[in-house]
Design a protein around this motif. Structure first.
Motif, PDB file in Angstrom:
ATOM      1  N   VAL A  55      12.796 -44.227 -37.028  1.00  0.00           N
ATOM      2  CA  VAL A  55      13.507 -43.824 -38.233  1.00  0.00           C
ATOM      3  C   VAL A  55      14.581 -44.836 -38.596  1.00  0.00           C
ATOM      4  N   ALA A  56      15.278 -45.314 -37.575  1.00  0.00           N
ATOM      5  CA  ALA A  56      16.366 -46.263 -37.870  1.00  0.00           C
ATOM      6  C   ALA A  56      15.813 -47.531 -38.489  1.00  0.00           C
ATOM      7  N   GLN A  57      14.648 -47.963 -38.021  1.00  0.00           N
ATOM      8  CA  GLN A  57      14.059 -49.165 -38.600  1.00  0.00           C
ATOM      9  C   GLN A  57      13.645 -48.923 -40.034  1.00  0.00           C
ATOM     10  N   LYS A  58      13.087 -47.754 -40.282  1.00  0.00           N
ATOM     11  CA  LYS A  58      12.683 -47.455 -41.659  1.00  0.00           C
ATOM     12  C   LYS A  58      13.891 -47.456 -42.576  1.00  0.00           C
ATOM     13  N   ARG A  59      14.985 -46.855 -42.067  1.00  0.00           N
ATOM     14  CA  ARG A  59      16.185 -46.803 -42.908  1.00  0.00           C
ATOM     15  C   ARG A  59      16.771 -48.182 -43.117  1.00  0.00           C
ATOM     16  N   TYR A  60      16.735 -49.018 -42.078  1.00  0.00           N
ATOM     17  CA  TYR A  60      17.233 -50.394 -42.206  1.00  0.00           C
ATOM     18  C   TYR A  60      16.462 -51.125 -43.290  1.00  0.00           C
ATOM     19  N   ALA A  61      15.129 -50.958 -43.225  1.00  0.00           N
ATOM     20  CA  ALA A  61      14.307 -51.647 -44.219  1.00  0.00           C
ATOM     21  C   ALA A  61      14.630 -51.158 -45.618  1.00  0.00           C
ATOM     22  N   MET A  62      14.844 -49.846 -45.758  1.00  0.00           N
ATOM     23  CA  MET A  62      15.191 -49.308 -47.072  1.00  0.00           C
ATOM     24  C   MET A  62      16.481 -49.908 -47.585  1.00  0.00           C
ATOM     25  N   CYS A  63      17.483 -49.970 -46.697  1.00  0.00           N
ATOM     26  CA  CYS A  63      18.773 -50.515 -47.139  1.00  0.00           C
ATOM     27  C   CYS A  63      18.610 -51.952 -47.594  1.00  0.00           C
ATOM     28  N   SER A  64      17.862 -52.731 -46.835  1.00  0.00           N
ATOM     29  CA  SER A  64      17.635 -54.123 -47.229  1.00  0.00           C
ATOM     30  C   SER A  64      16.939 -54.200 -48.570  1.00  0.00           C
ATOM     31  N   ALA A  65      15.932 -53.333 -48.732  1.00  0.00           N
ATOM     32  CA  ALA A  65      15.162 -53.398 -49.975  1.00  0.00           C
ATOM     33  C   ALA A  65      16.036 -53.028 -51.165  1.00  0.00           C
ATOM     34  N   ILE A  66      16.873 -52.013 -50.990  1.00  0.00           N
ATOM     35  CA  ILE A  66      17.746 -51.621 -52.096  1.00  0.00           C
ATOM     36  C   ILE A  66      18.740 -52.729 -52.389  1.00  0.00           C
ATOM     37  N   ALA A  67      19.282 -53.317 -51.331  1.00  0.00           N
ATOM     38  CA  ALA A  67      20.238 -54.400 -51.543  1.00  0.00           C
ATOM     39  C   ALA A  67      19.598 -55.537 -52.318  1.00  0.00           C
ATOM     40  N   ALA A  68      18.339 -55.818 -51.988  1.00  0.00           N
ATOM     41  CA  ALA A  68      17.685 -56.935 -52.660  1.00  0.00           C
ATOM     42  C   ALA A  68      17.438 -56.654 -54.129  1.00  0.00           C
ATOM     43  N   THR A  69      17.283 -55.364 -54.509  1.00  0.00           N
ATOM     44  CA  THR A  69      17.062 -55.111 -55.929  1.00  0.00           C
ATOM     45  C   THR A  69      18.313 -55.364 -56.737  1.00  0.00           C
ATOM     46  N   GLY A  70      19.436 -55.581 -56.053  1.00  0.00           N
ATOM     47  CA  GLY A  70      20.675 -55.852 -56.759  1.00  0.00           C
ATOM     48  C   GLY A  70      20.979 -57.325 -56.914  1.00  0.00           C
ATOM     49  N   VAL A  71      20.080 -58.171 -56.446  1.00  0.00           N
ATOM     50  CA  VAL A  71      20.315 -59.614 -56.554  1.00  0.00           C
ATOM     51  C   VAL A  71      19.386 -60.163 -57.619  1.00  0.00           C
ATOM     52  N   PRO A  72      19.921 -60.587 -58.757  1.00  0.00           N
ATOM     53  CA  PRO A  72      19.037 -61.020 -59.845  1.00  0.00           C
ATOM     54  C   PRO A  72      18.100 -62.146 -59.433  1.00  0.00           C
ATOM     55  N   ALA A  73      18.574 -63.034 -58.571  1.00  0.00           N
ATOM     56  CA  ALA A  73      17.718 -64.134 -58.158  1.00  0.00           C
ATOM     57  C   ALA A  73      16.464 -63.618 -57.473  1.00  0.00           C
ATOM     58  N   LEU A  74      16.635 -62.607 -56.596  1.00  0.00           N
ATOM     59  CA  LEU A  74      15.483 -62.106 -55.865  1.00  0.00           C
ATOM     60  C   LEU A  74      14.549 -61.332 -56.771  1.00  0.00           C
ATOM     61  N   VAL A  75      15.100 -60.608 -57.728  1.00  0.00           N
ATOM     62  CA  VAL A  75      14.238 -59.850 -58.636  1.00  0.00           C
ATOM     63  C   VAL A  75      13.446 -60.809 -59.521  1.00  0.00           C
ATOM     64  N   MET A  76      14.089 -61.863 -59.939  1.00  0.00           N
ATOM     65  CA  MET A  76      13.372 -62.852 -60.749  1.00  0.00           C
ATOM     66  C   MET A  76      12.342 -63.588 -59.920  1.00  0.00           C
ATOM     67  N   ALA A  77      12.695 -63.846 -58.654  1.00  0.00           N
ATOM     68  CA  ALA A  77      11.748 -64.546 -57.796  1.00  0.00           C
ATOM     69  C   ALA A  77      10.552 -63.672 -57.486  1.00  0.00           C
ATOM     70  N   LYS A  78      10.720 -62.353 -57.580  1.00  0.00           N
ATOM     71  CA  LYS A  78       9.567 -61.484 -57.369  1.00  0.00           C
ATOM     72  C   LYS A  78       8.640 -61.539 -58.568  1.00  0.00           C
ATOM     73  N   GLY A  79       9.182 -62.021 -59.710  1.00  0.00           N
ATOM     74  CA  GLY A  79       8.322 -62.188 -60.873  1.00  0.00           C
ATOM     75  C   GLY A  79       8.647 -61.263 -62.021  1.00  0.00           C
ATOM     76  N   HIS A  80       9.709 -60.455 -61.899  1.00  0.00           N
ATOM     77  CA  HIS A  80      10.030 -59.575 -63.013  1.00  0.00           C
ATOM     78  C   HIS A  80      10.769 -60.346 -64.088  1.00  0.00           C
ATOM     79  N   ARG A  81      10.502 -59.968 -65.349  1.00  0.00           N
ATOM     80  CA  ARG A  81      11.144 -60.698 -66.454  1.00  0.00           C
ATOM     81  C   ARG A  81      12.429 -59.999 -66.822  1.00  0.00           C
ATOM     82  N   ILE A  82      13.495 -60.379 -66.163  1.00  0.00           N
ATOM     83  CA  ILE A  82      14.754 -59.673 -66.427  1.00  0.00           C
ATOM     84  C   ILE A  82      15.764 -60.594 -67.064  1.00  0.00           C
ATOM     85  N   GLU A  83      15.297 -61.606 -67.785  1.00  0.00           N
ATOM     86  CA  GLU A  83      16.270 -62.566 -68.292  1.00  0.00           C
ATOM     87  C   GLU A  83      17.262 -61.955 -69.253  1.00  0.00           C
ATOM     88  N   ASN A  84      16.860 -60.859 -69.916  1.00  0.00           N
ATOM     89  CA  ASN A  84      17.749 -60.354 -70.965  1.00  0.00           C
ATOM     90  C   ASN A  84      18.344 -58.992 -70.689  1.00  0.00           C
TER      91      ASN A  84
END
Lengths: 139, 389
Positions: B119-148
């Motif tokens: 469970v702790a590993q699952k939660r760790y992964a979730m926290c990392s994933a949520i944190a990454a959605t807050g970094v525009p560079a990573l979201v753009m690098a995933k391929g989403h078009r968020i320029e505007n």
């Protein structure tokens, strides 16, 4: 997060990464990349400050875009675009001065100048070939 | 990005993409360490959990009563089908090399399909994933078009939770400038390569934004027909949706109440999570990750020695015996010695020439510098006898 961490995450997989056969170093498709190389320094999307040089829509000049470092979490507001259309020398001087005098990513100024001059050169009509009939510009 | 850094304030946007007036402070999850390695591993483990078993029929290849003919019959010793009157009789059976035999290592349904993840590993992964959605560079690098889009993370007022019509949802996405991501989904609609086509997985497309809500008052129905959009309740956040493919940085649109729940769900370092038992955010290995900042910081600079800015140019070695300057560096008197030798040699040559000239009855050549010497001697006498060479 710092650009170093973003680089560690995206250096080997990202939507901008372009790997081709026989090219050991991958390319980057990031519009904010001045040399299209996939490297920490040149991938603009990673950094707070980045420079993009692109042709203008009407192919007459070059657009210089700088990222505003203050608005790094607001993608809609964070670019300063300026169209440079005057002429090659003016364009290049403007770019050089913008980057060097404002101390904005001076390490990119050579790359920016190279890219701009390559774009401007590509926008000039091709010189007519000697001996052959005048060739239409392959655009 | 130190742990105790002040958390920036996120504006909540209204339906028309104007700041709705409310703000929230960034939940601490967004500062959790981003660990793509953990997210990738845990994602792949969790993804195994909704697999359906497949196996070969357990009778395959065994529905005969074949028996080996033994030796002495000039045939291979593989079990052969009994009886007669048909092609099948006498054919090899049972082996994986035989036609109509069982396969090698027949697949079984009791293969271990699912994986238990801590469970702790699952939660760790979730926290990392949520944190990454807050970094525009990573979201753009995933391929989403968020320029505007107006801000990352994108938080919208709770009114969208009661959207019922897809039209309203589309208008919202257009206003938020998130529509270019959906257009990308349309552009990437294509046929799958491979046999999946025949296995009900014919079409493939990119993933669009993930809408995260707290209270579904129609939102899922409004967004469900828009290609690429996924919706999820904040209480049931799913790593498979937040980091699809094991890659962090999906484009997420939060409703205000969902966003505000994140602190309670995952905790802040100061306060443990109230919704999850015994969970607090993972500790990062480095508090300050910005290399440029570190290198310029006082603490590090204080401990460094001063930089060696002197450039040592490589000096080419010259032979003193051939190069006068090199000789003079070693022996300053060499100049005098050489000059004297020169003069001596010149003098001797002159004497020789004089002898020769006398013999030939001619005048000897004049000494060089005689005039000069005389003039200087005069001057010298005028200057109170300072001698001259």
């Amino acid at each position: 997060m710092s650009s170093e961490i973003a680089w560690a995450v995206t250096r080997n997989n990202s939507a901008y990464l372009l790997k081709k056969r026989n090219c050991p170093k991958p390319f980057s498709v990031d519009p904010f990349n001045l040399t299209n190389k996939n490297s920490f320094r040149y991938n603009g999307f990673l950094h707070k400050k980045a420079v993009a040089v692109a042709p203008t829509a009407d192919k007459k000049g070059v657009t210089l875009t700088l990222k505003k470092s203050s608005r790094s979490y607001r993608p809609g507001q964070r670019y300063n675009r300026s169209d440079l259309k005057k002429g090659a020398r003016v364009v290049l001087t403007t770019i050089r001065n913008t980057l060097n005098k404002q101390r904005y990513r001076k390490d990119l100024s050579k790359a920016a100048l190279r890219r701009a001059s390559a774009l401007i050169r590509a926008q000039k009509p091709l010189p007519p070939r000697k001996g052959a009939k005048p060739v239409k510009k392959a655009d | 990005m130190s742990l105790s850094a002040a958390r920036p304030v996120i504006t909540v946007y209204g339906e028309k993409n104007e700041p709705s007036g409310t703000t929230c402070s960034l939940p601490a999850v967004y500062k959790a360490p981003i660990r793509p390695d953990i997210v990738s591993v845990i994602h792949h483990e969790i993804a195994k959990n909704h697999r359906q078993a497949y196996a070969v029929n357990q009778d395959s290849g065994h529905q005969t009563s074949a028996e080996s003919w033994g030796t002495g019959r000039a045939v291979a010793r593989i079990p052969r089908v009994r009886g007669g009157g048909t092609h099948r009789s006498g054919q090899g059976a049972y082996g994986n090399m035989c036609r109509g035999g069982h396969m090698f290592a027949p697949t079984k349904t009791w293969r271990r399909w699912h994986r238990k993840v801590n469970v702790a590993q699952k939660r760790y992964a979730m926290c990392s994933a949520i944190a990454a959605t807050g970094v525009p560079a990573l979201v753009m690098a995933k391929g989403h078009r968020i320029e505007n889009i107006p801000e990352v993370p994108l938080v919208v007022s709770d009114k969208i939770q009661s959207y019922n019509k897809t039209k309203e949802a589309v208008i919202l996405l257009r206003r938020l400038k998130a529509w270019s991501d959906i257009e990308q989904v349309y552009n990437t609609k294509r046929m799958r390569a491979g046999k999946g086509k025949m296995r009900n997985r014919r079409r493939v497309q990119k993933l669009g934004p993930l809408v995260i809500y707290a209270n579904d008052q129609g939102l899922t129905r409004a967004f469900r027909n828009i290609p690429g959009v996924d919706t999820i309740c904040v209480d049931n956040l799913n790593l498979l949706k937040l980091a699809p493919g094991g890659h962090v940085g999906r484009f997420c649109i939060w409703t205000e109440s969902a966003f505000k729940k994140l602190d309670a769900l995952y905790g802040t370092w100061r306060k443990a999570s109230s919704e999850k038992k015994n969970w607090n955010l993972p500790q990062p290995k480095m508090a300050q990750t910005d290399l440029a900042k570190l290198l310029k910081s006082e603490e590090i600079r204080k401990v460094l020695r001063a930089p060696n800015k002197k450039i040592y140019k490589a000096v080419m070695k010259t032979n003193p015996l051939k190069n006068t300057r090199a000789m003079v560096q070693l022996n300053p008197y060499a100049v005098v010695q050489k000059k004297n030798a020169e003069l001596l040699a010149a003098k001797r040559l002159r004497e020789k020439a004089a002898v020769k000239a006398k013999k030939a009855g001619q005048k000897p050549a004049p000494q060089p510098n005689v005039k000069r010497a005389a003039a200087l001697a005069k001057k010298g006498k005028a200057k109170k006898g300072k001698g001259k060479k």
